[in-house]
Design a protein around this motif. Structure first.
Motif, PDB file in Angstrom:
ATOM      1  N   ARG A  95       0.815  -1.223   0.000  1.00  0.00           N
ATOM      2  CA  ARG A  95       0.000   0.000   0.000  1.00  0.00           C
ATOM      3  C   ARG A  95       0.846   1.269   0.000  1.00  0.00           C
ATOM      4  NH1 ARG A  95      -3.507   0.233  -2.229  1.00  0.00           N
ATOM      5  NH2 ARG A  95      -4.487   1.923  -1.072  1.00  0.00           N
ATOM      6  N   GLN A  96       2.164   1.098   0.306  1.00  0.00           N
ATOM      7  CA  GLN A  96       3.079   2.249   0.435  1.00  0.00           C
ATOM      8  C   GLN A  96       2.586   3.269   1.467  1.00  0.00           C
ATOM      9  OE1 GLN A  96       6.392   3.074  -1.016  1.00  0.00           O
ATOM     10  NE2 GLN A  96       6.115   0.868  -0.755  1.00  0.00           N
ATOM     11  N   THR A  97       2.028   2.729   2.544  1.00  0.00           N
ATOM     12  CA  THR A  97       1.606   3.579   3.663  1.00  0.00           C
ATOM     13  C   THR A  97       1.356   2.688   4.880  1.00  0.00           C
ATOM     14  OG1 THR A  97      -0.091   5.120   4.448  1.00  0.00           O
ATOM     15  CG2 THR A  97      -0.812   3.517   2.837  1.00  0.00           C
ATOM     16  N   GLY A  98       1.672   3.232   6.057  1.00  0.00           N
ATOM     17  CA  GLY A  98       1.435   2.467   7.290  1.00  0.00           C
ATOM     18  C   GLY A  98       2.621   2.559   8.236  1.00  0.00           C
ATOM     19  N   HIS A  99       2.431   1.998   9.423  1.00  0.00           N
ATOM     20  CA  HIS A  99       3.414   2.141  10.501  1.00  0.00           C
ATOM     21  C   HIS A  99       4.052   0.791  10.831  1.00  0.00           C
ATOM     22  CE1 HIS A  99       0.836   5.671  10.788  1.00  0.00           C
ATOM     23  NE2 HIS A  99       1.833   6.275  11.397  1.00  0.00           N
ATOM     24  N   ILE A 100       5.324   0.661  10.535  1.00  0.00           N
ATOM     25  CA  ILE A 100       6.010  -0.612  10.749  1.00  0.00           C
ATOM     26  C   ILE A 100       6.652  -0.674  12.140  1.00  0.00           C
ATOM     27  CG2 ILE A 100       8.029  -1.969  10.035  1.00  0.00           C
ATOM     28  CD1 ILE A 100       7.371  -1.339   7.167  1.00  0.00           C
ATOM     29  N   GLY A 101       7.373   0.392  12.522  1.00  0.00           N
ATOM     30  CA  GLY A 101       8.202   0.334  13.737  1.00  0.00           C
ATOM     31  C   GLY A 101       7.446  -0.102  14.980  1.00  0.00           C
ATOM     32  N   GLY A 102       6.344   0.589  15.255  1.00  0.00           N
ATOM     33  CA  GLY A 102       5.560   0.295  16.460  1.00  0.00           C
ATOM     34  C   GLY A 102       4.689  -0.943  16.322  1.00  0.00           C
ATOM     35  N   ALA A 103       4.536  -1.437  15.084  1.00  0.00           N
ATOM     36  CA  ALA A 103       3.849  -2.723  14.892  1.00  0.00           C
ATOM     37  C   ALA A 103       4.804  -3.855  15.262  1.00  0.00           C
ATOM     38  CB  ALA A 103       3.377  -2.854  13.444  1.00  0.00           C
ATOM     39  N   PHE A 104       6.056  -3.724  14.824  1.00  0.00           N
ATOM     40  CA  PHE A 104       7.024  -4.792  15.100  1.00  0.00           C
ATOM     41  C   PHE A 104       7.337  -4.886  16.600  1.00  0.00           C
ATOM     42  CE2 PHE A 104       9.276  -5.229  10.689  1.00  0.00           C
ATOM     43  CZ  PHE A 104       8.057  -5.525  10.109  1.00  0.00           C
ATOM     44  N   SER A 105       7.296  -3.743  17.304  1.00  0.00           N
ATOM     45  CA  SER A 105       7.662  -3.800  18.731  1.00  0.00           C
ATOM     46  C   SER A 105       6.587  -4.485  19.579  1.00  0.00           C
ATOM     47  CB  SER A 105       7.972  -2.403  19.284  1.00  0.00           C
ATOM     48  OG  SER A 105       6.864  -1.543  19.174  1.00  0.00           O
ATOM     49  N   LYS A 141      11.782  -0.789  18.825  1.00  0.00           N
ATOM     50  CA  LYS A 141      10.999  -0.297  17.681  1.00  0.00           C
ATOM     51  C   LYS A 141      11.629  -0.854  16.396  1.00  0.00           C
ATOM     52  CE  LYS A 141       8.454   3.751  16.259  1.00  0.00           C
ATOM     53  NZ  LYS A 141       7.659   4.808  16.859  1.00  0.00           N
ATOM     54  N   GLY A 142      10.813  -1.383  15.502  1.00  0.00           N
ATOM     55  CA  GLY A 142      11.332  -1.970  14.265  1.00  0.00           C
ATOM     56  C   GLY A 142      11.967  -3.338  14.458  1.00  0.00           C
ATOM     57  N   LYS A 143      11.641  -3.997  15.590  1.00  0.00           N
ATOM     58  CA  LYS A 143      12.286  -5.267  15.965  1.00  0.00           C
ATOM     59  C   LYS A 143      12.313  -6.284  14.811  1.00  0.00           C
ATOM     60  CE  LYS A 143      13.602  -8.669  18.696  1.00  0.00           C
ATOM     61  NZ  LYS A 143      14.967  -8.754  19.238  1.00  0.00           N
ATOM     62  N   GLY A 144      13.484  -6.835  14.561  1.00  0.00           N
ATOM     63  CA  GLY A 144      13.617  -7.927  13.596  1.00  0.00           C
ATOM     64  C   GLY A 144      14.271  -7.524  12.292  1.00  0.00           C
ATOM     65  N   VAL A 145      14.375  -6.220  12.049  1.00  0.00           N
ATOM     66  CA  VAL A 145      15.031  -5.750  10.819  1.00  0.00           C
ATOM     67  C   VAL A 145      16.111  -4.758  11.239  1.00  0.00           C
ATOM     68  CG1 VAL A 145      14.748  -4.542   8.623  1.00  0.00           C
ATOM     69  CG2 VAL A 145      12.921  -6.045   9.467  1.00  0.00           C
ATOM     70  N   SER A 146      17.373  -5.136  11.033  1.00  0.00           N
ATOM     71  CA  SER A 146      18.486  -4.383  11.629  1.00  0.00           C
ATOM     72  C   SER A 146      18.420  -2.890  11.297  1.00  0.00           C
ATOM     73  CB  SER A 146      19.819  -4.983  11.180  1.00  0.00           C
ATOM     74  OG  SER A 146      19.858  -5.009   9.771  1.00  0.00           O
TER      75      SER A 146
END
Ligand SMILES: Cc1ncc(C[n+]2csc(CCOP(=O)(O)OP(=O)(O)O)c2C)c(N)n1
Length: 279
Positions: free
Chosen positions: A30-40, A244-249
């Motif tokens: 979608r090229q939009t959305g929040h990754i960092g706080g989703a991964f945490s 934040k962003g856990k799992g992707v260095s």
């Protein structure tokens, strides 16, 4: 407190990592959305929905269900993913994330989406709403629990602390808050934007029982939730130290990934790392 077996812990941890991949796909497509706080918050949401909460996905409005208020609503891609896989709506629907007329908007809406208890987007309201729900449960003599998921940037909002005082005044031991203490908010580190340290002392001084955990350690999460329901006459906050962003260095601890979508090469690199992390 029950001791959780290895298989359960491993299975739930693997789910959390799989769901990070799904979130990455959704935000990339979608090229939009929040990754960092989703991964945490991935492990915590999986522990809640796949083990701890009393819910009936086929009957989302079951009156005695536990309520979960996802107050850091911007990170809802992971909540949608967990709800879909738990059976609240079809997994295929995740591909409609943030599309016009989709039930899965960029911030959660109660009236649209099965499993969403409270709309969120404007930060800060989770505890105040949770206080009302927890008080209502007490008045109705219901054993249902109320759970609030907060971000650590979110607790800069003053109403959080007003709600915290009232929860303690009414001894709301049926109100359990999980604080995603990932140290980064929208524009930088939480310590620089507006520090809330000393965080444990603060909650204690507001009359809350505090539990501190490593928020990606599934066993600690499960134990903390078990401990929380045993506490009497006090609301409980689980302070979960997360990344934040856990799992992707290249996403970890970096506020750029709060709300930016990856380009193709970033997407491919992130996918590779996440796949390597699946147990
Ligand atoms: C009342 C309000 N102020 C500002 C914003 C803009 N905003 C969206 S996300 C965010 C940062 C939230 O940080 P945090 O709670 O730490 O979330 P996480 O890191 O877990 O994603 C801000 C300031 C908002 N949504 N609501």
């Amino acid at each position: 407190m029950t001791s959780h077996n290895e298989q359960l812990v491993a299975e739930l941890s693997a789910r959390a990592q799989q769901y990070r991949i799904q979130v990455l796909e959704m935000v990339y497509q979608r090229q939009t959305g929040h990754i960092g706080g989703a991964f945490s918050i991935a492990e915590i949401l999986v522990a809640l929905y796949f083990h701890h909460l009393k819910i009936k996905p086929g009957e989302p409005m079951w009156s005695d269900r536990d309520r979960l208020i996802f107050s850091k609503g911007h990170a809802c891609a992971i909540l949608y993913t967990v709800l879909a896989h738990r059976g609240f709506f079809p997994v295929e629907e995740l591909t409609t994330f943030r599309k016009i007329d989709s039930r899965l908007q960029g911030h959660p809406e109660r009236q649209k989406t099965p499993g969403i208890e409270v709309p969120a987007g404007p930060l800060g309201h989770g505890i105040a709403i949770g206080v009302g729900m927890a008080l209502a449960a007490k008045m109705e003599n219901s054993k249902r629990g109320t759970y609030v998921v907060l971000g650590d940037g979110e607790i800069n909002a003053g109403i959080i602390w007003e709600g915290a005082l009232i929860a303690s005044k009414y001894q709301l031991d049926n109100l359990i808050t999980i604080l995603d203490y990932n140290g980064v908010q929208q524009t930088g580190s939480t310590s620089k934007v507006l520090s809330t340290e000393p965080i444990i002392d603060k909650w204690r001084s507001f009359g809350w029982h505090t539990i501190e955990i490593h928020g990606h350690n599934m066993r600690q999460i499960l134990d903390a939730l078990d401990e929380a329901v045993e506490i009497h006459a006090k609301p409980v906050v689980i302070i979960a130290r997360t990344t934040k962003g856990k799992g992707v260095s290249f996403m970890e601890h970096n506020h750029y990934w709060h709300g930016s979508p990856p380009n193709e090469s970033e997407y491919k690199a992130a996918l590779l790392e996440l796949r390597q992390g699946v147990g």
